[in-house]
Design an enzyme around this catalytic site. Sequence first.
Site, PDB file in Angstrom:
ATOM      1  N   ASP A  13     -53.333 -48.910 -47.474  1.00  0.00           N
ATOM      2  CA  ASP A  13     -53.862 -48.830 -48.835  1.00  0.00           C
ATOM      3  C   ASP A  13     -54.049 -47.398 -49.320  1.00  0.00           C
ATOM      4  O   ASP A  13     -54.944 -47.099 -50.122  1.00  0.00           O
ATOM      5  CB  ASP A  13     -55.195 -49.595 -48.955  1.00  0.00           C
ATOM      6  CG  ASP A  13     -55.056 -51.041 -48.518  1.00  0.00           C
ATOM      7  OD1 ASP A  13     -53.965 -51.611 -48.729  1.00  0.00           O
ATOM      8  OD2 ASP A  13     -56.022 -51.592 -47.971  1.00  0.00           O
ATOM      9  N   LYS A  16     -49.292 -46.201 -51.308  1.00  0.00           N
ATOM     10  CA  LYS A  16     -47.846 -46.117 -51.063  1.00  0.00           C
ATOM     11  C   LYS A  16     -47.052 -46.709 -52.229  1.00  0.00           C
ATOM     12  O   LYS A  16     -46.043 -46.149 -52.656  1.00  0.00           O
ATOM     13  CB  LYS A  16     -47.498 -46.876 -49.763  1.00  0.00           C
ATOM     14  CG  LYS A  16     -48.159 -46.268 -48.530  1.00  0.00           C
ATOM     15  CD  LYS A  16     -47.902 -47.089 -47.281  1.00  0.00           C
ATOM     16  CE  LYS A  16     -48.617 -48.431 -47.262  1.00  0.00           C
ATOM     17  NZ  LYS A  16     -50.071 -48.381 -47.202  1.00  0.00           N
ATOM     18  N   GLY A  40     -50.104 -55.068 -49.482  1.00  0.00           N
ATOM     19  CA  GLY A  40     -50.313 -55.243 -50.916  1.00  0.00           C
ATOM     20  C   GLY A  40     -50.125 -53.870 -51.539  1.00  0.00           C
ATOM     21  O   GLY A  40     -50.953 -52.989 -51.329  1.00  0.00           O
ATOM     22  N   HIS A  41     -49.018 -53.679 -52.232  1.00  0.00           N
ATOM     23  CA  HIS A  41     -48.723 -52.362 -52.809  1.00  0.00           C
ATOM     24  C   HIS A  41     -48.869 -52.437 -54.329  1.00  0.00           C
ATOM     25  O   HIS A  41     -48.125 -53.149 -54.997  1.00  0.00           O
ATOM     26  CB  HIS A  41     -47.306 -51.929 -52.413  1.00  0.00           C
ATOM     27  CG  HIS A  41     -47.164 -51.681 -50.936  1.00  0.00           C
ATOM     28  ND1 HIS A  41     -45.998 -51.284 -50.345  1.00  0.00           N
ATOM     29  CD2 HIS A  41     -48.081 -51.752 -49.936  1.00  0.00           C
ATOM     30  CE1 HIS A  41     -46.200 -51.137 -49.032  1.00  0.00           C
ATOM     31  NE2 HIS A  41     -47.454 -51.424 -48.766  1.00  0.00           N
ATOM     32  N   GLN A 222     -48.705 -50.784 -44.365  1.00  0.00           N
ATOM     33  CA  GLN A 222     -49.865 -50.457 -43.530  1.00  0.00           C
ATOM     34  C   GLN A 222     -49.980 -48.935 -43.360  1.00  0.00           C
ATOM     35  O   GLN A 222     -49.487 -48.203 -44.204  1.00  0.00           O
ATOM     36  CB  GLN A 222     -49.785 -51.160 -42.164  1.00  0.00           C
ATOM     37  CG  GLN A 222     -49.972 -52.673 -42.232  1.00  0.00           C
ATOM     38  CD  GLN A 222     -48.739 -53.432 -42.643  1.00  0.00           C
ATOM     39  OE1 GLN A 222     -47.689 -53.289 -42.058  1.00  0.00           O
ATOM     40  NE2 GLN A 222     -48.859 -54.257 -43.651  1.00  0.00           N
TER      41      GLN A 222
END
Length: 421
Positions: A13, A16, A40-41, A222
């Site tokens: 988080d 990215k 989750g991007h 990650q």
Amino acid sequence: MKINVVLGLQWGDEGKGKIVDVLTPAYRVIARFQGGPNAGHSLEFENKKFVLHTIPSGIFHENVMNVIGSGVVIDPVIFAEETTQLKTMGVPVERRLLIAKRAHLILPTHRIIDAASEAAKGKTKIGSTLKGIGPAYMDKTGRNGLRVGDVLSPAFGSRYEALKQKHIEFLKQFDYAYTVDDYERQWMASIDALRRFALVESELVINEYLSGSQAVLAEGAQGSLLDVDFGSYPYVTSSNTVCAGVCTGLGVAPSKIGEVLGIFKAYCTRVGGGPFPTELTDSTGERLRQTGREFGSTTGRPRRTGWLDLVALKYSVLVSGVTQLIMTKADVLDAFDTIKVAVAYQINGRETHQLPFETNEPVVPVYREFKGWNRPIAAMRREDELPPELMHYIRFIENETGVPVTIISVGPDREQTIIRS
Ligand code: GDP
Ligand code: IMO
Ligand code: MG
């Protein structure tokens, strides 16, 4: 041509998604190399916000090919939901996306095994996102897995059944009630959707782009401290999040790695269990969480927060050979009078600059304090506008790590980015 890499250097988080989206116009290809829908991007532009889980963060740009590489694990249901959402927004996903035949599938029963084994761990649970990531990678390394390319085989149905039965046997050891029917129905329907995409040998495709001098950017999921080999084991994910994962996850040679862009937040967060030496469980930690909106993009869980940890950051830089640093969320620290950074740890009364293998003693960070800048930076777009206190903070990090900070992100939007010359 070499492949450039974007990696998270903390516990995920770091931003990215936003940074890959910003960098995409300079690339022909954006390729995810590991992880799955545990990621989750988030991307923000034109007052809209998107969260991508499986699809690379270059998908919003025209004339860019996105590749889900062979090191990724895919849940067809989540993938189908993502593509439907993108199509509703007018993004021609099918034209902009290639999927590796060698990527492994997350079965409905992988999710159940994830939940059952986490429940059995009780207090020592990892804090998994429960997307079935660990069990899917276990089947991959255990040589039982189903791959994306298998969906084209007439034997797919029977192979699915055989693996599912294995899982049902395995689940008998847990005292865990479950049903698989609903998710399985959706899963099978989503497999049909998956068949409509170009399923490719991604290692050949990527190497062809590189030989044709087309710029390729590898997008990590990650962060380095969640790497299965080098992270805070066992509180990690099940893939190689460090730079070496690009080689195994995309099939590119180590000699083809170009710039390694490591992203870190100006402070630290972690979601799930495991060590976090600089964690703040007090009102300062709460202030970081609220100001930084530190709630998971995938699970909505509140993220644990703390000061920047240079011991851990330097380790991540070392393991991935980071050549450029990208600092995000500096704006979250705008109103802090004092900013702290851990430069060493005290363990059992002894000072160390290394991450411990494991310790039952408390790890007490040794902090260096910095004066805050006490003004909003979110509207700043040039380095020379940034407050001297922030530049002092950045220069300190550059000196400690030996790596230049080449991009400073001052807000979630695409535009809120300062690229240093
Ligand atoms: P990722 O998993 O590394 O892509 O990061 P996430 O998207 O899960 O979490 C990063 C969060 O911070 C998202 O909500 C982003 O919109 C947001 N973000 C990214 N960069 C910045 C920044 O520089 N400042 C602020 N305030 N938010 C940012
Ligand atoms: P992005 O790509 C933050 C964490 C989970 C848990 C551990 C194992 O958005 O940075 P898993 O679901 O892999 O079994 O969970 O890893 N985790 C993440 N934390 N960001 C992520 O991805 C994460 N993906 C997994 O919270 O502690
Ligand atoms: Mg995330």
